[in-house]
Design a protein around this motif. Structure first.
Motif, PDB file in Angstrom:
ATOM      1  N   VAL A  43       0.835  -1.204   0.000  1.00  0.00           N
ATOM      2  CA  VAL A  43       0.000   0.000   0.000  1.00  0.00           C
ATOM      3  C   VAL A  43       0.871   1.256   0.000  1.00  0.00           C
ATOM      4  O   VAL A  43       2.082   1.186   0.243  1.00  0.00           O
ATOM      5  CB  VAL A  43      -0.941  -0.018   1.231  1.00  0.00           C
ATOM      6  CG1 VAL A  43      -1.789  -1.287   1.244  1.00  0.00           C
ATOM      7  CG2 VAL A  43      -0.166   0.108   2.539  1.00  0.00           C
ATOM      8  N   PRO A  44       0.272   2.425  -0.263  1.00  0.00           N
ATOM      9  CA  PRO A  44       1.039   3.678  -0.177  1.00  0.00           C
ATOM     10  C   PRO A  44       1.612   3.884   1.233  1.00  0.00           C
ATOM     11  O   PRO A  44       1.042   3.416   2.221  1.00  0.00           O
ATOM     12  CB  PRO A  44      -0.011   4.746  -0.494  1.00  0.00           C
ATOM     13  CG  PRO A  44      -1.043   4.029  -1.315  1.00  0.00           C
ATOM     14  CD  PRO A  44      -1.097   2.640  -0.760  1.00  0.00           C
ATOM     15  N   PHE A  45       2.715   4.599   1.318  1.00  0.00           N
ATOM     16  CA  PHE A  45       3.399   4.797   2.604  1.00  0.00           C
ATOM     17  C   PHE A  45       2.458   5.359   3.676  1.00  0.00           C
ATOM     18  O   PHE A  45       2.524   4.963   4.831  1.00  0.00           O
ATOM     19  CB  PHE A  45       4.578   5.765   2.439  1.00  0.00           C
ATOM     20  CG  PHE A  45       5.659   5.246   1.524  1.00  0.00           C
ATOM     21  CD1 PHE A  45       6.085   3.934   1.606  1.00  0.00           C
ATOM     22  CD2 PHE A  45       6.252   6.074   0.586  1.00  0.00           C
ATOM     23  CE1 PHE A  45       7.082   3.441   0.768  1.00  0.00           C
ATOM     24  CE2 PHE A  45       7.252   5.594  -0.260  1.00  0.00           C
ATOM     25  CZ  PHE A  45       7.665   4.282  -0.166  1.00  0.00           C
ATOM     26  N   THR A  46       1.580   6.272   3.278  1.00  0.00           N
ATOM     27  CA  THR A  46       0.711   6.926   4.265  1.00  0.00           C
ATOM     28  C   THR A  46      -0.329   5.974   4.854  1.00  0.00           C
ATOM     29  O   THR A  46      -0.948   6.272   5.868  1.00  0.00           O
ATOM     30  CB  THR A  46      -0.012   8.132   3.636  1.00  0.00           C
ATOM     31  OG1 THR A  46      -0.587   7.696   2.396  1.00  0.00           O
ATOM     32  CG2 THR A  46       0.938   9.285   3.398  1.00  0.00           C
ATOM     33  N   ASP A  47      -0.532   4.822   4.206  1.00  0.00           N
ATOM     34  CA  ASP A  47      -1.511   3.858   4.715  1.00  0.00           C
ATOM     35  C   ASP A  47      -0.879   2.790   5.606  1.00  0.00           C
ATOM     36  O   ASP A  47      -1.588   1.998   6.226  1.00  0.00           O
ATOM     37  CB  ASP A  47      -2.216   3.149   3.542  1.00  0.00           C
ATOM     38  CG  ASP A  47      -3.046   4.096   2.692  1.00  0.00           C
ATOM     39  OD1 ASP A  47      -3.542   5.101   3.238  1.00  0.00           O
ATOM     40  OD2 ASP A  47      -3.202   3.827   1.496  1.00  0.00           O
ATOM     41  N   LEU A  48       0.453   2.737   5.628  1.00  0.00           N
ATOM     42  CA  LEU A  48       1.125   1.613   6.287  1.00  0.00           C
ATOM     43  C   LEU A  48       0.807   1.519   7.780  1.00  0.00           C
ATOM     44  O   LEU A  48       0.436   0.458   8.273  1.00  0.00           O
ATOM     45  CB  LEU A  48       2.647   1.702   6.087  1.00  0.00           C
ATOM     46  CG  LEU A  48       3.142   1.403   4.669  1.00  0.00           C
ATOM     47  CD1 LEU A  48       4.632   1.741   4.553  1.00  0.00           C
ATOM     48  CD2 LEU A  48       2.907  -0.060   4.308  1.00  0.00           C
ATOM     49  N   ALA A  49       0.977   2.626   8.503  1.00  0.00           N
ATOM     50  CA  ALA A  49       0.851   2.564   9.964  1.00  0.00           C
ATOM     51  C   ALA A  49      -0.570   2.199  10.384  1.00  0.00           C
ATOM     52  O   ALA A  49      -0.777   1.317  11.240  1.00  0.00           O
ATOM     53  CB  ALA A  49       1.271   3.895  10.583  1.00  0.00           C
ATOM     54  N   VAL A  87       7.044   0.058  11.097  1.00  0.00           N
ATOM     55  CA  VAL A  87       5.572   0.026  11.059  1.00  0.00           C
ATOM     56  C   VAL A  87       5.023  -1.348  10.683  1.00  0.00           C
ATOM     57  O   VAL A  87       3.843  -1.485  10.369  1.00  0.00           O
ATOM     58  CB  VAL A  87       4.986   1.119  10.122  1.00  0.00           C
ATOM     59  CG1 VAL A  87       5.184   2.495  10.712  1.00  0.00           C
ATOM     60  CG2 VAL A  87       5.568   1.037   8.721  1.00  0.00           C
ATOM     61  N   GLY A  88       5.896  -2.356  10.702  1.00  0.00           N
ATOM     62  CA  GLY A  88       5.392  -3.727  10.522  1.00  0.00           C
ATOM     63  C   GLY A  88       5.412  -4.252   9.098  1.00  0.00           C
ATOM     64  O   GLY A  88       4.794  -5.274   8.808  1.00  0.00           O
ATOM     65  N   VAL A  89       6.125  -3.560   8.215  1.00  0.00           N
ATOM     66  CA  VAL A  89       6.203  -4.033   6.828  1.00  0.00           C
ATOM     67  C   VAL A  89       7.048  -5.307   6.756  1.00  0.00           C
ATOM     68  O   VAL A  89       8.089  -5.407   7.402  1.00  0.00           O
ATOM     69  CB  VAL A  89       6.810  -2.933   5.921  1.00  0.00           C
ATOM     70  CG1 VAL A  89       7.174  -3.468   4.544  1.00  0.00           C
ATOM     71  CG2 VAL A  89       5.835  -1.775   5.788  1.00  0.00           C
ATOM     72  N   ARG A  90       6.609  -6.287   5.962  1.00  0.00           N
ATOM     73  CA  ARG A  90       7.347  -7.541   5.769  1.00  0.00           C
ATOM     74  C   ARG A  90       7.838  -7.702   4.330  1.00  0.00           C
ATOM     75  O   ARG A  90       8.827  -8.369   4.080  1.00  0.00           O
ATOM     76  CB  ARG A  90       6.456  -8.740   6.122  1.00  0.00           C
ATOM     77  CG  ARG A  90       6.105  -8.815   7.600  1.00  0.00           C
ATOM     78  CD  ARG A  90       7.320  -9.286   8.436  1.00  0.00           C
ATOM     79  NE  ARG A  90       7.139  -8.972   9.840  1.00  0.00           N
ATOM     80  CZ  ARG A  90       7.633  -7.913  10.448  1.00  0.00           C
ATOM     81  NH1 ARG A  90       8.347  -7.014   9.770  1.00  0.00           N
ATOM     82  NH2 ARG A  90       7.436  -7.698  11.727  1.00  0.00           N
TER      83      ARG A  90
END
Ligand SMILES: O=C(CO)COP(=O)(O)O
Length: 241
Positions: A43-49, A87-90
């Motif tokens: 997803v876009p960076f702003t949606d990650l958190a 922010v939990g990205v895998r």
């Protein structure tokens, strides 16, 4: 053992509010998905958190769409692997044809990004694929082999996903015939040192063609653009038979 992974690449779509709306509908829609498959939303960076918080306890894993190779520094507009990790990205998409075409990504910068992602513990999804012109000139294999040769220098193939995305099939509705995608993916596999790398197909995957694509023996998953934006449509793709 090759893992099946269905990943949505949202590209530059969805605000946080739209993301929350998607997740509220998508989560229950994949309740019955077999647990033999990984499900990823890039997803876009702003949606990650916000997505990370909302995915807690679910089978869905978080993905990003780009990562820079430096750990920190004056690189306006870029993002580091540590920032994504936090922010939990895998997973992170690297070398998508849109990045190569519009933002000057080369096989060399793709390679830098792959290695930086792995160093931080992220699994990169390396995108490779040919243009229509290259296909018509019988250059498909040469182009892809070059992308792999230069892109994979020093890359750990035990922590890697590859997506074969013929550029002419992206966003066009003009899917690559499933047996042809299977053939090219077989060729890609032949160039790897690790037989267990997940290799996805991407390019106009939708609920109507996913079963046929996933029935191909070499294809381990899909990287889905447009059809991953609607919860019911991506849920159907994830639940392919
Ligand atoms: O580029 C893609 C995924 O990364 C494919 O996009 P579409 O599924 O919209 O063709």
């Amino acid at each position: 053992m090759r893992k099946i992974i269905l990943a949505g690449n949202w590209k530059m779509h969805k605000t946080q509010a739209e993301t929350l709306e998607f997740v509220a509908q998508f989560k229950p829609a994949i309740d019955d998905a077999p647990d033999d498959r990984g499900i990823v939303l890039c997803v876009p960076f702003t949606d990650l958190a916000i997505l990370s918080k909302n995915l807690h306890g679910s089978a869905i894993q978080l993905g990003a769409q780009n990562v820079h190779w430096e750990e920190t520094g004056a690189y306006t507009g870029e993002i580091s692997a540590a920032m994504l990790n936090e922010v939990g990205v895998r997973y992170v998409v690297v070398g998508h044809s849109e990045r190569r075409q519009y933002f000057g990504e080369t096989n060399e910068t793709v390679n830098f990004r792959l290695r930086a992602a792995q160093k931080a513990g992220l699994t990169p999804i390396l995108c490779v694929g040919e243009t229509k012109q290259q296909r018509d000139a019988n250059e498909t294999e040469a182009v892809i082999f070059q992308q792999l040769k230069e892109g994979l220098v020093g890359v750990d193939q035990s922590q890697l996903v590859i997506a074969y995305e013929p550029i002419w099939a992206i966003g066009t509705g003009d899917t690559c015939a499933s047996d042809e995608a299977n053939r090219v993916i077989g060729l890609i596999r032949g160039k790897l040192t690790n037989a267990d790398v997940t290799i996805q197909y991407g390019g106009s995957v939708n609920p109507g063609n996913v079963d046929e694509i996933m029935a191909q023996p070499e294809i381990d998953g899909a990287l889905v653009g447009g059809a991953s934006l609607k919860p019911d449509s991506f849920a159907r793709i994830v639940c392919f038979q």
